[in-house]
Design a protein around this motif. Structure first.
Motif, PDB file in Angstrom:
ATOM      1  N   LEU A  83      24.440  37.625  46.249  1.00  0.00           N
ATOM      2  CA  LEU A  83      25.761  37.055  45.982  1.00  0.00           C
ATOM      3  C   LEU A  83      26.860  37.934  46.563  1.00  0.00           C
ATOM      4  CD1 LEU A  83      27.145  38.865  43.424  1.00  0.00           C
ATOM      5  CD2 LEU A  83      25.244  37.776  42.238  1.00  0.00           C
ATOM      6  N   GLN A  84      28.078  37.390  46.545  1.00  0.00           N
ATOM      7  CA  GLN A  84      29.291  38.163  46.813  1.00  0.00           C
ATOM      8  C   GLN A  84      30.129  38.196  45.542  1.00  0.00           C
ATOM      9  OE1 GLN A  84      30.410  35.544  50.249  1.00  0.00           O
ATOM     10  NE2 GLN A  84      30.904  37.495  51.246  1.00  0.00           N
ATOM     11  N   THR A  85      30.767  39.328  45.279  1.00  0.00           N
ATOM     12  CA  THR A  85      31.718  39.412  44.178  1.00  0.00           C
ATOM     13  C   THR A  85      33.132  39.422  44.740  1.00  0.00           C
ATOM     14  OG1 THR A  85      31.804  41.842  44.104  1.00  0.00           O
ATOM     15  CG2 THR A  85      30.075  40.750  42.812  1.00  0.00           C
ATOM     16  N   VAL A  86      34.026  38.726  44.060  1.00  0.00           N
ATOM     17  CA  VAL A  86      35.432  38.632  44.454  1.00  0.00           C
ATOM     18  C   VAL A  86      36.278  39.155  43.302  1.00  0.00           C
ATOM     19  CG1 VAL A  86      37.312  37.090  45.108  1.00  0.00           C
ATOM     20  CG2 VAL A  86      34.990  36.640  45.937  1.00  0.00           C
ATOM     21  N   SER A  87      37.009  40.235  43.545  1.00  0.00           N
ATOM     22  CA  SER A  87      37.943  40.793  42.554  1.00  0.00           C
ATOM     23  C   SER A  87      39.350  40.323  42.910  1.00  0.00           C
ATOM     24  CB  SER A  87      37.885  42.325  42.565  1.00  0.00           C
ATOM     25  OG  SER A  87      36.598  42.790  42.214  1.00  0.00           O
ATOM     26  N   TRP A  88      40.028  39.699  41.933  1.00  0.00           N
ATOM     27  CA  TRP A  88      41.354  39.132  42.204  1.00  0.00           C
ATOM     28  C   TRP A  88      42.278  39.408  41.022  1.00  0.00           C
ATOM     29  CZ3 TRP A  88      43.656  38.024  46.419  1.00  0.00           C
ATOM     30  CH2 TRP A  88      44.841  37.285  46.434  1.00  0.00           C
ATOM     31  N   LEU A  89      43.385  40.084  41.305  1.00  0.00           N
ATOM     32  CA  LEU A  89      44.308  40.509  40.254  1.00  0.00           C
ATOM     33  C   LEU A  89      45.680  39.870  40.420  1.00  0.00           C
ATOM     34  CD1 LEU A  89      43.491  44.316  40.178  1.00  0.00           C
ATOM     35  CD2 LEU A  89      43.093  42.715  38.296  1.00  0.00           C
ATOM     36  N   HIS A  90      46.294  39.570  39.270  1.00  0.00           N
ATOM     37  CA  HIS A  90      47.714  39.219  39.217  1.00  0.00           C
ATOM     38  C   HIS A  90      48.534  40.380  38.679  1.00  0.00           C
ATOM     39  CE1 HIS A  90      47.718  34.542  39.442  1.00  0.00           C
ATOM     40  NE2 HIS A  90      47.108  35.104  40.457  1.00  0.00           N
ATOM     41  N   GLU A  91      47.923  41.181  37.797  1.00  0.00           N
ATOM     42  CA  GLU A  91      48.600  42.374  37.257  1.00  0.00           C
ATOM     43  C   GLU A  91      47.555  43.450  37.031  1.00  0.00           C
ATOM     44  OE1 GLU A  91      52.189  41.405  34.473  1.00  0.00           O
ATOM     45  OE2 GLU A  91      50.642  39.909  34.032  1.00  0.00           O
ATOM     46  N   GLY A 112      39.274  42.360  47.038  1.00  0.00           N
ATOM     47  CA  GLY A 112      38.100  43.216  47.025  1.00  0.00           C
ATOM     48  C   GLY A 112      36.876  42.313  47.084  1.00  0.00           C
ATOM     49  N   LEU A 113      36.129  42.375  48.175  1.00  0.00           N
ATOM     50  CA  LEU A 113      35.009  41.461  48.413  1.00  0.00           C
ATOM     51  C   LEU A 113      33.754  42.285  48.676  1.00  0.00           C
ATOM     52  CD1 LEU A 113      33.922  38.582  48.986  1.00  0.00           C
ATOM     53  CD2 LEU A 113      34.623  38.906  51.368  1.00  0.00           C
TER      54      LEU A 113
END
Length: 321
Positions: A83-91, A112-113
């Motif tokens: 798999l791939q992990t996707v890190s996604w932030l708003h704050e 961050g992928l």
């Protein structure tokens, strides 16, 4: 990012048999779980009503949480494959470490992928000196059979392309939207975009008819194709759409997740995506023995132990139940 369920159940995902071939409006409610020591997440995929959207196989939404006097996210080293992990932030910020030696702080609207390929391990934590609020999403993308044994690697993209329309800014995480393409490596036809809408904005977003889609509401009040979607909820939209109407009742943000329906059937258990239960058993054994997944250096606590496998054999259940 880790699935920290202490009793995770194997799930068969993927396959085209359960894809909704026409537009629908299926609102999915989350399960509430703990991620690490002090972060609560709302798990939208896999869901009792739906297991995948395109290649998107796992979606957690968390925050906004006030962590001024808390350690924030603290997820010890754990393994991934397939798999791939996707890190996604708003704050906030998340510090990523992995067994390749990567060390990167990911901040809001930066990608961050991590592509696990055959095997990788990583940890995630809020830096010791961190912002007051933590708010974001953590997602997995299943790798197709032709690429699931690629060499593991980590990508960091601080500057992502955007699509602009009156009252709307779309930031591309993966894939393409309205002629704009993300630099993130994708292994299937896919799209992931963060949509920021100003209060009162009305927009019609162009879509691919052959993709299936879902919209994760991150914040604010938004109406998606006539359906109010509260923050922390996900609206599954099916296939057969050429555009998507959006209306913001306040300043709002949503994530558009879509892709070509994933043709292969997968088995997901804990942090592994595989094609057979035998692969899952071998991966668990390798992690327990300290083989194959490498070592994450610099995180000051022990790696996560693998949960016990369930005593019953896997029963295929498809994309929905």
């Amino acid at each position: 990012m880790s699935n920290l369920d202490t009793r995770p159940q194997p799930k068969v995902c993927g396959g085209r048999g359960f894809v909704v071939a026409e537009p629908v409006r299926e609102l999915l409610s989350p399960r509430h779980l703990r991620l690490g020591e002090s972060t609560e997440v709302r798990r939208l995929l896999p869901n009792l009503g739906r297991r995948m959207i395109g290649a998107w196989a796992f979606v957690d939404h968390y925050g906004p949480d006030d962590i001024a006097d808390e350690p924030g996210m603290q997820v010890p080293p754990h393994p991934h494959m397939g798999l791939q992990t996707v890190s996604w932030l708003h704050e906030g910020e998340v510090l990523h470490r992995d067994s390749l030696g990567s060390l990167q702080t990911v901040r809001p609207r930066e990608l961050g992928l991590m592509t696990s390929g055959r095997a990788i391990s990583h940890s995630e934590e809020s830096p010791k000196s961190h912002a007051r609020l933590l708010h974001g999403a953590q997602l997995w993308v299943a790798l197709p059979d032709a690429h699931r044994h690629v060499e593991p690697h980590f990508e960091y993209h601080p500057d992502l392309p955007t699509v602009e329309a009156p009252g709307l800014t779309a930031t591309l995480l993966l894939g393409s939207l309205d002629g704009t393409t993300s630099p993130g490596t994708a292994y299937t036809p896919i799209v992931g975009a963060d949509l920021s809408l100003a209060s009162g904005a009305r927009a019609r977003l162009p879509l691919e008819r052959d993709f299936e889609y879902g919209v994760l509401a991150m914040s604010g009040e938004v109406v998606v194709d006539g359906v109010p979607v509260a923050a922390g909820s996900l609206l599954y939209l099916g296939c057969g759409r050429e555009e998507l109407p959006l209306r913001a009742e306040s300043d709002a943000s949503v994530m558009l997740l879509g892709g070509e329906p994933f043709a292969e059937e997968l088995i997901m258990w804990w942090n592994f995506v595989a094609r057979s239960q035998e692969e899952i058993v071998k991966a668990r054994e390798d992690w327990t023995k300290g083989a194959r997944f490498g070592e994450v250096k610099g995180y000051d606590r022990a790696p996560l132990p693998a949960p016990e496998l369930p005593p019953v054999p896997l029963k295929p259940r498809g994309r929905v139940r």
